[in-house]
Scaffold this active site. Structure first.
Site, PDB file in Angstrom:
ATOM      1  N   LYS A 118       0.827  -1.211   0.000  1.00 13.81           N
ATOM      2  CA  LYS A 118       0.000   0.000   0.000  1.00 13.81           C
ATOM      3  C   LYS A 118       0.859   1.259   0.000  1.00 13.81           C
ATOM      4  CE  LYS A 118      -3.985  -0.025   1.068  1.00 13.81           C
ATOM      5  NZ  LYS A 118      -5.329   0.173   1.597  1.00 13.81           N
ATOM      6  N   GLU A 202      -3.656   7.233   7.430  1.00 16.93           N
ATOM      7  CA  GLU A 202      -4.383   8.061   6.457  1.00 16.93           C
ATOM      8  C   GLU A 202      -5.458   8.845   7.184  1.00 16.93           C
ATOM      9  OE1 GLU A 202      -6.316   5.490   3.658  1.00 16.93           O
ATOM     10  OE2 GLU A 202      -4.455   4.856   2.721  1.00 16.93           O
ATOM     11  N   HIS A 237     -16.747  -6.074   4.654  1.00 19.66           N
ATOM     12  CA  HIS A 237     -15.735  -5.979   3.590  1.00 19.66           C
ATOM     13  C   HIS A 237     -15.929  -6.988   2.471  1.00 19.66           C
ATOM     14  CE1 HIS A 237     -13.730  -2.914   5.809  1.00 19.66           C
ATOM     15  NE2 HIS A 237     -13.591  -3.693   6.856  1.00 19.66           N
ATOM     16  N   ARG A 294      -5.944  -8.109 -11.153  1.00 17.73           N
ATOM     17  CA  ARG A 294      -6.567  -9.378 -11.568  1.00 17.73           C
ATOM     18  C   ARG A 294      -7.891  -9.080 -12.252  1.00 17.73           C
ATOM     19  NH1 ARG A 294      -8.013  -8.790  -5.962  1.00 17.73           N
ATOM     20  NH2 ARG A 294     -10.247  -8.388  -5.840  1.00 17.73           N
TER      21      ARG A 294
HETATM   22  C1  MV4 Z   1     -10.707   3.725   4.223  1.00 20.57           C
HETATM   23  C2  MV4 Z   1     -11.984   4.196   4.609  1.00 20.57           C
HETATM   24  C3  MV4 Z   1     -12.094   5.512   4.972  1.00 20.57           C
HETATM   25  N1  MV4 Z   1     -11.002   6.326   4.974  1.00 20.57           N
HETATM   26  N2  MV4 Z   1      -9.651   4.564   4.250  1.00 20.57           N
HETATM   27  C4  MV4 Z   1     -11.858  -0.880   3.694  1.00 20.57           C
HETATM   28  C5  MV4 Z   1     -11.255  -1.889   2.783  1.00 20.57           C
HETATM   29  C6  MV4 Z   1      -9.931  -1.340   2.380  1.00 20.57           C
HETATM   30  N3  MV4 Z   1      -9.667  -1.647   1.012  1.00 20.57           N
HETATM   31  C7  MV4 Z   1     -10.018   0.102   2.649  1.00 20.57           C
HETATM   32  N4  MV4 Z   1     -11.195   0.344   3.427  1.00 20.57           N
HETATM   33  C8  MV4 Z   1     -11.513   1.587   3.829  1.00 20.57           C
HETATM   34  N5  MV4 Z   1     -10.497   2.476   3.842  1.00 20.57           N
HETATM   35  C9  MV4 Z   1      -9.817   5.814   4.627  1.00 20.57           C
HETATM   36  N6  MV4 Z   1      -8.745   6.619   4.659  1.00 20.57           N
HETATM   37  C10 MV4 Z   1     -13.055   3.287   4.588  1.00 20.57           C
HETATM   38  C11 MV4 Z   1     -12.819   1.979   4.214  1.00 20.57           C
HETATM   39  C12 MV4 Z   1     -13.955   1.104   4.280  1.00 20.57           C
HETATM   40  C13 MV4 Z   1     -14.495   0.531   3.130  1.00 20.57           C
HETATM   41  C14 MV4 Z   1     -13.964   0.789   1.885  1.00 20.57           C
HETATM   42  C15 MV4 Z   1     -14.489   0.227   0.765  1.00 20.57           C
HETATM   43  C16 MV4 Z   1     -15.585  -0.615   0.888  1.00 20.57           C
HETATM   44  C17 MV4 Z   1     -16.132  -0.897   2.108  1.00 20.57           C
HETATM   45  C18 MV4 Z   1     -15.599  -0.335   3.243  1.00 20.57           C
HETATM   46  C19 MV4 Z   1     -16.166  -0.608   4.479  1.00 20.57           C
HETATM   47  C20 MV4 Z   1     -15.632  -0.045   5.593  1.00 20.57           C
HETATM   48  C21 MV4 Z   1     -14.517   0.798   5.501  1.00 20.57           C
END
Ligand code: MV4
Length: 500
Positions: A118, A202, A237, A294
């Site tokens: 990341k 972040e 998720h 992918r």
């Molecule tokens: C975040 C976020 C809010 N702010 N980063 C969850 C999965 C991972 N790929 C990143 N995720 C998140 N990162 C920041 N800076 C909220 C999420 C997140 C989320 C993102 C995409 C789809 C579903 C989610 C469910 C909860 C939190």
């Protein structure tokens, strides 16, 4: 003329079937691999050839690089398609294929590596001018660096594992008091999940949507985008419903998202299919989150709307061909929705419901696509992801697609195991979904309030159908039903018929 090649599919279930279909259409022979409990799986039935690769646990079968390469050599395969999950984003596997003289149907190992971390991907995206979520781009060396970032950016923040992705190894921190314990927690989780304890921080984006952009590139430096998908509706998720296009993206925003995604892919010399995941705030500002190197589970919604076959495109690209379309050739048409149908019981907190599928009747008719890895008489194994099928519908408009999905869900019959079908019927009738008012936390917030116990169960409805069919058969055979003692079947059929 393109040379015919034999393709081994290093996967199982619906995605293996999907890849086999593309190969068949192109005239390529296929080789399936299977673990012990998968001897009778659908992908094994559909392939021209099948090779055993070990016992049930995926660590000992679908994740065994040596056994898969060995199966490819023994079967005379020329190429390997990894599907999604398992070894799809494993750079060592892509290298092992290359070293064995096998074509890996996917991106280069270098691209996989660059997007695997990341912090590294954030650095590279930032350098390329792609907007990333505000925050650090290096793993921190101590707690003090996290504290300094929190002080400067303000709460809430997220602490994430550098090696993480897809929701594992991350934590929301809303108050200063929780900072140290959260830092320690994510560090130790990162160590145990990924064998790499480095973390970074972040700014937290509140109430975001998850929007991802499909890109396709060839080995000649051509990259195009194939629009966005709305993937905001997730449960813990795990995506549950995906749409193309996103109901909140207009043509102008699509062009900006697409240009950003092409720039991101070009920065890592990307070829094959890939996805740029973005978070979009309520202000419609978007940020790069991560890149999936992918083919994705939800690729069919893009295929339906954009009229492309992403798997065939992957096969051509791996053989060195140029993209079969330009950006100008691609125009979206209508709206597609996908529901991931799982062998889980929504009334029991989505507890897995593996077992024998006694009967299955798929929805059909206009605008319906089923990508499925099971059949009647098949036992859903406990060892793997319990997704039964992806039900995908296409319509002229989002409204038509929703109506079509409701109709398709009503037609869908599965007997023997519980499925998430009733949950999707609930979602399709939900005013917030219909108005496209949701964020990534939506499903987890509303689930406790939903009652799946009240409605007539699938079993009740199926009993009524069976009863009606038996009654009709008896009548067609002129069976004399006792006049004084009314038929229990007739009674049940009527009662259930009135109820449903
Ligand atoms: C975040 C976020 C809010 N702010 N980063 C969850 C999965 C991972 N790929 C990143 N995720 C998140 N990162 C920041 N800076 C909220 C999420 C997140 C989320 C993102 C995409 C789809 C579903 C989610 C469910 C909860 C939190």
């Amino acid at each position: 003329m393109r040379a015919a090649m034999k393709v081994l599919i290093a996967n199982r279930g619906e995605i293996a079937v999907r890849v086999i279909r593309a190969c068949r259409e192109m005239g390529y022979p296929t080789v399936a691999v299977y673990s012990e409990p998968d001897r009778a799986a659908l992908h094994v039935v559909y392939a021209d050839q099948a090779m055993p690769i070990g016992p049930a646990p995926s660590r000992e079968s679908y994740l065994r690089i040596d056994r898969i390469i060995d199966a490819a050599k023994k079967s005379g395969a020329d190429a390997i398609h990894p599907g999604y999950g398992f070894l799809a984003e494993n750079a060592a596997f892509a290298r092992a294929c290359r070293d064995a003289g096998l074509l890996f149907i996917g991106p280069s190992p270098e691209s996989i590596d660059a997007m695997g971390s990341k912090t590294e991907s954030r650095q590279r995206m930032q350098a390329a001018g792609v907007p990333v979520v505000p925050g650090l781009t290096e793993p921190v060396k101590s707690f003090d660096e996290i504290a300094a970032f929190a002080k400067e950016a303000g709460f809430p923040i997220m602490i994430k594992a550098s090696a993480g992705g897809g929701g594992k190894g991350m934590r929301l921190v809303e108050r200063e008091e929780d900072l140290r314990s959260s830092f320690e927690r994510v560090t130790s989780e990162a160590e145990s999940f990924f064998g790499d304890g480095s973390v970074y921080a972040e700014k937290f984006i509140t109430s975001p949507r998850h929007i991802e952009v499909q890109i396709v590139g060839d080995q000649h430096g051509n990259i195009v985008h194939v629009g966005e998908r709305e993937c905001t509706l997730q449960r813990r998720h795990q995506k549950v419903v995906e749409e193309c296009p996103s109901p909140v993206v207009d043509e102008e925003l699509r062009a900006r998202l697409g240009a950003m995604a092409v720039k991101a892919a070009a920065a890592v010399n990307y070829y094959s299919t890939g996805t740029i995941e973005c978070l979009m705030g309520p202000d419609r500002e978007f940020y790069f989150l991560e890149m999936n190197t992918r083919l994705q589970v939800e690729h069919p919604v893009t295929e339906m709307v954009w009229g492309v076959d992403l798997v065939k495109e992957q096969l051509r690209i791996a053989q060195g061909e140029k993209l079969s379309f330009t950006q100008q050739d691609l125009k979206p048409l209508g709206h597609a929705i996908e529901c991931r149908i799982y062998a889980e019981d929504p009334a029991k907190k989505f507890a897995p419901s593996p077992g024998l599928i006694r009967y299955i009747a798929l929805p059909q008719g206009p605008g319906v696509r089923n990508d499925q890895g099971v059949y009647a008489g098949y036992t859903v194994p406990v060892f793997y992801d319990p997704m039964l099928s992806k039900l995908i519908v296409h319509g002229q408009t989002r409204e038509e697609a929703i109506g079509r999905m409701k109709r398709a869900l009503d037609e869908y019959r599965v007997d023997g195991i519980m499925t998430t079908i009733p949950f999707f019927t609930y979602i399709m009738n939900n005013p917030d979904f219909i108005e496209a008012r949701f964020d990534t936390g939506y499903i987890d917030r509303i689930l406790p309030q939903i009652d799946f116990g009240g409605a007539a169960s699938q079993q009740d409805v199926d009993a009524a159908i069976a009863a009606a069919a038996i009654l009709a058969f008896e009548e067609s055979q002129n069976v004399k039903l006792p006049q004084d003692a009314p038929s229990r079947w007739r009674e049940t059929g009527r009662v259930e018929g009135l109820r449903s």
